[in-house]
Design a protein around this motif. Sequence first.
Motif, PDB file in Angstrom:
ATOM      1  N   CYS A 146      41.705   1.156  37.422  1.00 39.78           N
ATOM      2  CA  CYS A 146      42.068   2.497  37.911  1.00 39.78           C
ATOM      3  C   CYS A 146      42.949   3.214  36.903  1.00 39.78           C
ATOM      4  O   CYS A 146      42.759   4.400  36.626  1.00 39.78           O
ATOM      5  CB  CYS A 146      42.806   2.405  39.243  1.00 39.78           C
ATOM      6  N   ASN A 160      41.883   6.401  34.969  1.00 35.36           N
ATOM      7  CA  ASN A 160      42.593   7.462  35.676  1.00 35.36           C
ATOM      8  C   ASN A 160      41.812   7.914  36.917  1.00 35.36           C
ATOM      9  O   ASN A 160      41.483   9.087  37.088  1.00 35.36           O
ATOM     10  CB  ASN A 160      42.881   8.645  34.750  1.00 35.36           C
ATOM     11  N   CYS A 161      41.497   6.937  37.755  1.00 34.78           N
ATOM     12  CA  CYS A 161      40.742   7.220  38.974  1.00 34.78           C
ATOM     13  C   CYS A 161      41.315   6.400  40.122  1.00 34.78           C
ATOM     14  O   CYS A 161      42.198   5.576  39.932  1.00 34.78           O
ATOM     15  CB  CYS A 161      39.259   6.908  38.768  1.00 34.78           C
ATOM     16  N   SER A 162      40.796   6.608  41.305  1.00 32.73           N
ATOM     17  CA  SER A 162      41.303   5.917  42.489  1.00 32.73           C
ATOM     18  C   SER A 162      40.674   4.529  42.628  1.00 32.73           C
ATOM     19  O   SER A 162      39.617   4.238  42.064  1.00 32.73           O
ATOM     20  CB  SER A 162      41.001   6.729  43.745  1.00 32.73           C
ATOM     21  N   THR A 222      37.187   4.711  44.006  1.00 42.30           N
ATOM     22  CA  THR A 222      36.139   4.989  43.025  1.00 42.30           C
ATOM     23  C   THR A 222      35.685   3.711  42.340  1.00 42.30           C
ATOM     24  O   THR A 222      34.482   3.453  42.210  1.00 42.30           O
ATOM     25  CB  THR A 222      36.639   6.000  41.976  1.00 42.30           C
ATOM     26  N   GLU A 248      31.460   8.214  36.628  1.00 43.79           N
ATOM     27  CA  GLU A 248      31.513   9.416  37.438  1.00 43.79           C
ATOM     28  C   GLU A 248      32.694   9.279  38.364  1.00 43.79           C
ATOM     29  O   GLU A 248      32.665   8.497  39.293  1.00 43.79           O
ATOM     30  CB  GLU A 248      30.236   9.600  38.257  1.00 43.79           C
ATOM     31  N   THR A 249      33.758  10.019  38.110  1.00 45.58           N
ATOM     32  CA  THR A 249      34.958   9.909  38.951  1.00 45.58           C
ATOM     33  C   THR A 249      34.989  10.996  39.986  1.00 45.58           C
ATOM     34  O   THR A 249      34.323  11.975  39.916  1.00 45.58           O
ATOM     35  CB  THR A 249      36.236   9.957  38.102  1.00 45.58           C
TER      36      THR A 249
END
Length: 66
Positions: A20, A24-26, A29, A65-66
């Motif tokens: 993550c 830089n994503c959740s 995701t 794909e975020t």
Amino acid sequence: MKDSNVYLTDRMFYRIEEVCELFNCSERTVRQWIMDGKLKTYQPTRRHLISSDSLRAFLISGNIET
């Protein structure tokens, strides 16, 4: 292929939380990428571990794909 700005160290495995931070994503995701089969994991216990080889393959595939 565009630069993803993700730089991997020489570690063998990463936890979901670390992936993550890299992308830089959740966490949701990353878990969806795993469920969709886009990101391969190793699960010796309840915790998913993502190998550096799996992350490299994921980056090369362009499935981000975020």
